[in-house]
Write a protein that holds these residues in place. Structure first.
Motif, PDB file in Angstrom:
ATOM      1  N   ALA A  21       7.308  -5.114  -2.403  1.00 57.53           N
ATOM      2  CA  ALA A  21       7.181  -3.767  -1.839  1.00 57.53           C
ATOM      3  C   ALA A  21       7.488  -3.704  -0.339  1.00 57.53           C
ATOM      4  N   GLN A  22       7.377  -4.814   0.363  1.00 62.01           N
ATOM      5  CA  GLN A  22       7.564  -4.808   1.822  1.00 62.01           C
ATOM      6  C   GLN A  22       8.858  -4.145   2.290  1.00 62.01           C
ATOM      7  N   PRO A  23       9.995  -4.448   1.684  1.00 64.59           N
ATOM      8  CA  PRO A  23      11.236  -3.821   2.160  1.00 64.59           C
ATOM      9  C   PRO A  23      11.232  -2.301   2.044  1.00 64.59           C
ATOM     10  N   ILE A  24      10.447  -1.765   1.108  1.00 65.64           N
ATOM     11  CA  ILE A  24      10.385  -0.312   0.937  1.00 65.64           C
ATOM     12  C   ILE A  24       9.808   0.331   2.187  1.00 65.64           C
ATOM     13  N   ILE A  25       8.633  -0.125   2.594  1.00 62.54           N
ATOM     14  CA  ILE A  25       7.988   0.487   3.764  1.00 62.54           C
ATOM     15  C   ILE A  25       8.773   0.190   5.038  1.00 62.54           C
ATOM     16  N   ALA A  26       9.336  -1.011   5.114  1.00 65.12           N
ATOM     17  CA  ALA A  26      10.081  -1.401   6.311  1.00 65.12           C
ATOM     18  C   ALA A  26      11.350  -0.577   6.507  1.00 65.12           C
ATOM     19  N   SER A  27      11.836   0.063   5.450  1.00 64.23           N
ATOM     20  CA  SER A  27      13.069   0.845   5.548  1.00 64.23           C
ATOM     21  C   SER A  27      12.821   2.302   5.947  1.00 64.23           C
ATOM     22  N   MET A  28      11.555   2.689   6.085  1.00 65.16           N
ATOM     23  CA  MET A  28      11.226   4.089   6.353  1.00 65.16           C
ATOM     24  C   MET A  28      11.470   4.471   7.812  1.00 65.16           C
ATOM     25  N   PRO A  29      11.982   5.680   8.052  1.00 64.29           N
ATOM     26  CA  PRO A  29      12.117   6.164   9.422  1.00 64.29           C
ATOM     27  C   PRO A  29      10.750   6.180  10.119  1.00 64.29           C
ATOM     28  N   GLY A  30      10.725   5.701  11.352  1.00 62.14           N
ATOM     29  CA  GLY A  30       9.491   5.684  12.130  1.00 62.14           C
ATOM     30  C   GLY A  30       8.647   4.442  11.935  1.00 62.14           C
ATOM     31  N   TYR A  31       8.995   3.600  10.966  1.00 57.87           N
ATOM     32  CA  TYR A  31       8.282   2.335  10.744  1.00 57.87           C
ATOM     33  C   TYR A  31       8.556   1.393  11.911  1.00 57.87           C
ATOM     34  N   SER A  37       8.340  10.407   0.186  1.00 53.34           N
ATOM     35  CA  SER A  37       9.650   9.814  -0.114  1.00 53.34           C
ATOM     36  C   SER A  37       9.698   9.231  -1.526  1.00 53.34           C
ATOM     37  N   ALA A  38      10.905   9.029  -2.005  1.00 54.59           N
ATOM     38  CA  ALA A  38      11.100   8.331  -3.281  1.00 54.59           C
ATOM     39  C   ALA A  38      10.624   6.887  -3.164  1.00 54.59           C
ATOM     40  N   GLY A  39      10.779   6.307  -1.979  1.00 55.40           N
ATOM     41  CA  GLY A  39      10.307   4.947  -1.751  1.00 55.40           C
ATOM     42  C   GLY A  39       8.810   4.811  -1.974  1.00 55.40           C
ATOM     43  N   TYR A  40       8.059   5.842  -1.585  1.00 53.12           N
ATOM     44  CA  TYR A  40       6.606   5.808  -1.797  1.00 53.12           C
ATOM     45  C   TYR A  40       6.279   5.747  -3.282  1.00 53.12           C
ATOM     46  N   GLN A  41       7.055   6.408  -4.116  1.00 53.82           N
ATOM     47  CA  GLN A  41       6.812   6.353  -5.556  1.00 53.82           C
ATOM     48  C   GLN A  41       7.004   4.929  -6.086  1.00 53.82           C
ATOM     49  N   TRP A  57       6.590   2.182  -4.159  1.00 50.04           N
ATOM     50  CA  TRP A  57       5.455   1.478  -3.547  1.00 50.04           C
ATOM     51  C   TRP A  57       4.209   1.667  -4.403  1.00 50.04           C
ATOM     52  N   LYS A  58       3.973   2.909  -4.761  1.00 47.97           N
ATOM     53  CA  LYS A  58       2.805   3.280  -5.570  1.00 47.97           C
ATOM     54  C   LYS A  58       2.839   2.565  -6.928  1.00 47.97           C
ATOM     55  N   ALA A  59       3.981   2.557  -7.587  1.00 47.86           N
ATOM     56  CA  ALA A  59       4.111   1.908  -8.894  1.00 47.86           C
ATOM     57  C   ALA A  59       3.876   0.401  -8.794  1.00 47.86           C
ATOM     58  N   LEU A  60       4.320  -0.201  -7.707  1.00 47.63           N
ATOM     59  CA  LEU A  60       4.149  -1.640  -7.525  1.00 47.63           C
ATOM     60  C   LEU A  60       2.714  -2.027  -7.182  1.00 47.63           C
ATOM     61  N   LEU A  61       2.000  -1.199  -6.412  1.00 49.65           N
ATOM     62  CA  LEU A  61       0.746  -1.656  -5.813  1.00 49.65           C
ATOM     63  C   LEU A  61      -0.529  -0.923  -6.219  1.00 49.65           C
ATOM     64  N   HIS A  62      -0.465   0.351  -6.488  1.00 50.86           N
ATOM     65  CA  HIS A  62      -1.701   1.126  -6.629  1.00 50.86           C
ATOM     66  C   HIS A  62      -2.596   0.696  -7.783  1.00 50.86           C
ATOM     67  N   HIS A  63      -2.052   0.122  -8.827  1.00 50.03           N
ATOM     68  CA  HIS A  63      -2.883  -0.297  -9.960  1.00 50.03           C
ATOM     69  C   HIS A  63      -3.747  -1.527  -9.656  1.00 50.03           C
ATOM     70  N   PHE A  64      -3.523  -2.182  -8.522  1.00 49.49           N
ATOM     71  CA  PHE A  64      -4.333  -3.343  -8.146  1.00 49.49           C
ATOM     72  C   PHE A  64      -5.648  -2.953  -7.461  1.00 49.49           C
ATOM     73  N   TYR A  65      -5.764  -1.751  -6.935  1.00 47.10           N
ATOM     74  CA  TYR A  65      -6.892  -1.374  -6.082  1.00 47.10           C
ATOM     75  C   TYR A  65      -8.111  -0.914  -6.881  1.00 47.10           C
ATOM     76  N   ASP A  66      -9.278  -1.404  -6.467  1.00 48.00           N
ATOM     77  CA  ASP A  66     -10.542  -0.926  -7.018  1.00 48.00           C
ATOM     78  C   ASP A  66     -11.648  -1.174  -5.992  1.00 48.00           C
ATOM     79  N   PRO A  67     -12.088  -0.126  -5.304  1.00 44.90           N
ATOM     80  CA  PRO A  67     -11.697   1.276  -5.424  1.00 44.90           C
ATOM     81  C   PRO A  67     -10.398   1.552  -4.675  1.00 44.90           C
ATOM     82  N   PHE A  68      -9.895   2.775  -4.834  1.00 45.16           N
ATOM     83  CA  PHE A  68      -8.694   3.160  -4.107  1.00 45.16           C
ATOM     84  C   PHE A  68      -9.027   3.179  -2.617  1.00 45.16           C
ATOM     85  N   PRO A  69      -8.170   2.619  -1.771  1.00 44.66           N
ATOM     86  CA  PRO A  69      -8.496   2.487  -0.346  1.00 44.66           C
ATOM     87  C   PRO A  69      -8.496   3.805   0.426  1.00 44.66           C
ATOM     88  N   GLU A  70      -9.339   3.826   1.437  1.00 46.22           N
ATOM     89  CA  GLU A  70      -9.319   4.915   2.409  1.00 46.22           C
ATOM     90  C   GLU A  70      -8.369   4.488   3.523  1.00 46.22           C
TER      91      GLU A  70
END
Length: 101
Positions: free
Chosen positions: A25-35, A69-73, A75-88
């Motif tokens: 997932a790292q390259p996804i966030i690293a490619s975002m404008p303003g990162y 962004s589409a990139g966030y979708q 990111w979400k698919a790769l990582l969000h199912h690992f969290y318990d609880p969902f992070p603040e």
């Protein structure tokens, strides 16, 4: 500059899979404008807990640019199912910085 912080508690027995997914997932966030940069750190006392730190140029680069962004979708698919609880997620601005040694 804005610092995004998130404490990520990972489901038991899934830390290795989370780390592999984060590497993907790292390259996804690293490619975002303003990162600017990011770090993922693992807690010494609780090995299922991670601290994610992301530097952005502006708050909107994260809250609007990345999250809408589409990139966030991906990111979400790769990582969000690992969290318990969902992070603040919180955002900070620098007030004081120590001088270099």
């Amino acid at each position: 500059m804005i610092l995004e912080t998130a404490i990520l508690d990972i489901k038991p027995g899934q830390t290795a899979a989370f780390e592999a997914a984060f590497a993907e997932a790292q390259p996804i966030i690293a490619s975002m404008p303003g990162y600017i940069s990011h770090q993922l750190q693992q807690c010494v006392e609780k090995d299922h807990r991670y601290l994610l730190l992301v530097h952005w140029e502006r708050l909107a680069d994260h809250t609007e640019g990345f999250r809408q962004s589409a990139g966030y979708q991906q990111w979400k698919a790769l990582l969000h199912h690992f969290y318990d609880p969902f992070p603040e997620v919180e955002h900070y601005r620098r007030v004081v910085e120590s001088p270099p040694p």
